[in-house]
Design an enzyme around this catalytic site. Structure first.
Site, PDB file in Angstrom:
ATOM      1  CE1 TYR A  67     -38.926  32.404   3.718  1.00 13.85           C
ATOM      2  CE2 TYR A  67     -37.347  34.172   4.054  1.00 13.85           C
ATOM      3  CZ  TYR A  67     -38.553  33.562   4.357  1.00 13.85           C
ATOM      4  OH  TYR A  67     -39.365  34.113   5.314  1.00 13.85           O
ATOM      5  CD  GLU A  68     -37.970  35.946  -1.504  1.00 15.99           C
ATOM      6  OE1 GLU A  68     -37.612  36.266  -2.639  1.00 15.99           O
ATOM      7  OE2 GLU A  68     -39.076  35.450  -1.247  1.00 15.99           O
ATOM      8  N   GLY A  69     -32.817  34.191  -2.089  1.00 17.39           N
ATOM      9  CA  GLY A  69     -31.392  34.288  -2.417  1.00 17.39           C
ATOM     10  C   GLY A  69     -30.588  34.289  -1.140  1.00 17.39           C
TER      11      GLY A  69
END
Length: 579
Positions: free
Chosen positions: A434-436
């Site tokens: 997550y968060e890229g």
């Protein structure tokens, strides 16, 4: 049962000796009356107590109980409510907040150390406070004064919490094709319609209100990511006194059933004419949200390091106590502790060397953010921007690898729930996603951070490091200058390749740069050792761990140099039907 003890000595070593941040803080008007060595130690030691005594012992229970959706309401592990209330009352939710709105105004380098401890204690629980802190950063920089005055004090106090709502089921990381819409209402607010998935801390009852930061498109929005706007959409609409009143039209569609971080409520949120308020300028929402995301990506690094630290501590304790096999023939058939086995020592040293370098690196990046903020220093800002994808991607890759390696030291017991190692493996895994995803982080690093300016920021940083290493040589680190020279040449080679080739090499290039910079972290640590400040045992341990890094870990970069020197064309020669 998994145990945890905060690495206070190493935290102090990095803050005060390696980076000498107490001296920097004393020179800043905004910090000199707020933070010093005594204040820092009081904060760190109290945070350590909370993490060690109130959070860490119950992380397995939180994992077992998880977040549940009952009659449309999200129920969290019971002890989360008590812990969160304790943190709020103690001011921990306001640690890095702006004092103008009730925050404590502590520097990022200090709050990041607290983040690491919280993540070691329970990653799932840490997300409730972490998302709120990120949302506050976005509001502080982009909201109007009236909005900041209404929302920030409540969020800093812990009365209200925050989220960020980006992802949609069909879009993933391609935010430009999102379908959530915003239509201006007669009172100047906006009606938000759409559905968002993977919303961390999307709903719960820890706080009396939840402030959602939602990306959506206005009717006249340009195509793609340039047409995204940012909206503040509260769970409950504040009344004239600023207290939660009417329930907004936001519902929880479901909770995701996940591999790990089970105590974190990961929600599908549906917005049906939900009332929202524009933050920043129309069609500039992605830039506003990235203010929050950049801070969250640094927090992902803390998650990787936090999980790795707890995994190391437990693997070390097990290796010292577990009797298994003979190491030498001198004691006949007497079993010895497995820490004497060469392979167990190899695994422990791999984790230890990368954890300690990672903590030095995290402190460095956080200090650059502080210098960008308090000094308005463009060089610090550019370097923090350059290093953020490394903090997110490399530190989380290393964190997961450390947890798997630590689990391996336990053998079969590492696969059994009661020892806590399999939970660390499951919890740490998400930080790479997550968060890229880390592949996206690598592409961002290669294309937007390095190729975009033809390597100006990276090459200037490498030149400065090499000059420092050569001007003040340390015997163990002499090889570092050679690695930097090779890295400069590799960067120059990649910069003349086309975008496709750069993308193909992005992950390996990020790993190469990261390993070399971790070598610099060990150089800085060795440079900071002082017999008047540190015990002989501490100095010896640092020196021996550094020796291991330079002889057994950094040489792995040679394979990356070789790999990056080759043409990446074979990546595209296989047809889709041949996969």
């Amino acid at each position: 049962m998994s145990q945890y003890q905060a690495p206070i000595t190493d935290i102090y070593f990095n803050l005060f000796n390696v980076w000498q941040l107490d001296q920097y803080w004393s020179q800043q008007a905004a910090l000199s009356d707020t933070v010093d060595i005594d204040t820092t130690k009081a904060i760190i030691e109290e945070a350590a107590k909370i993490c060690e005594q109130q959070i860490a012992p119950f992380s397995a229970i939180a994992d077992q109980q998880g977040a549940k959706l009952v009659d449309g309401k999200v129920k969290l592990p019971e002890h989360y409510h008590k812990i969160y209330q304790s943190l709020s009352e103690g001011g921990w939710t306001a640690l890095s907040g702006d004092p103008q709105y009730g925050g404590m105004g502590m520097p990022k380098a200090l709050s990041m150390m607290v983040d690491e401890m919280l993540c070691s204690a329970d990653i799932a629980f840490s997300l409730y406070q972490g998302l709120t802190a990120g949302a506050c950063v976005a509001l502080l920089q982009h909201a109007d004064e009236q909005t900041k005055a209404l929302y920030l004090p409540k969020m800093y106090s812990g009365e209200w919490s925050g989220t960020m709502c980006l992802t949609e089921s069909h879009a993933g990381s391609d935010l430009g094709i999102m379908r959530t819409t915003a239509k201006r209402d007669s009172d100047g607010s906006y009606l938000i319609n759409g559905s968002k998935i993977f919303i961390t801390a999307g709903d719960h009852e820890l706080t009396s209100n939840i402030v959602h930061l939602v990306l959506a498109k206005l009717p006249d929005a340009p195509a793609g990511s340039r047409g995204i706007s940012l909206f503040l959409v509260p769970k409950f609409l504040p009344d004239a006194a600023g207290e939660p009143a009417e329930r907004n039209n936001i519902t929880v569609g479901s909770l995701e059933h996940k591999m790990g971080i089970n105590g974190s409520a990961t929600c599908v949120l549906n917005f049906d004419d939900a009332k929202g308020y524009l933050i920043g300028e129309p069609h500039r929402g992605l830039a506003c949200m990235f203010t929050m995301m950049n801070y969250e990506r640094l927090s992902m690094g803390s998650q990787g390091l936090g999980a790795a630290e707890r995994a190391y501590q437990n693997a070390l304790g097990y290796a010292k106590e577990r009797l298994q096999g003979r190491i030498t023939e001198k004691d006949g058939n007497k079993a010895e502790a497995i820490i004497g086995h060469a392979d167990v020592r190899r695994m422990l040293l791999n984790i230890k060397a990368m954890n300690e370098a990672g903590r030095t690196f995290a402190t460095w990046v956080a200090s650059l953010l502080d210098k960008a903020k308090y000094d308005n220093c463009p060089v610090a800002a550019d370097r923090a921007n350059l290093l953020t994808p490394i903090a997110k991607a490399f530190m989380t890759d290393q964190g997961f690898e450390a947890c798997v390696t630590a689990q391996q030291i336990f053998g079969g017991h590492g696969y059994i729930k009661e020892w806590g190692m399999e939970q660390l493996v499951r919890d740490a895994r998400i930080a790479q996603i997550y968060e890229g995803t880390n592949g996206i982080q690598a592409a961002d690093f290669m294309l937007r951070k390095v190729a975009h300016d033809q390597g100006v920021v990276l090459l200037a940083l490498l030149a400065e490091i090499k000059a420092e290493v050569l001007a003040k040589p340390i015997a163990q680190c002499l090889v570092l200058a050679d690695y930097i020279t090779k890295l400069e040449a590799t960067a120059a080679t990649l910069l003349v390749r086309n975008t496709r080739a750069q993308s193909a090499n992005a992950c390996d290039f990020l790993a190469l740069v990261s390993n070399v910079l971790y070598g610099y972290m060990w150089y800085k640590s060795l440079s900071a050792l002082n017999s008047e400040l540190h015990t002989e045992a501490f100095i010896s341990a640092k020196q021996q761990t550094a020796a291991y890094f330079f002889t057994r870990i950094l040489p792995k970069a040679e394979g990356l140099f070789a790999l990056l020197s080759h043409d990446s064309a074979p990546l595209d020669t296989l047809t889709i039907d041949q996969f």
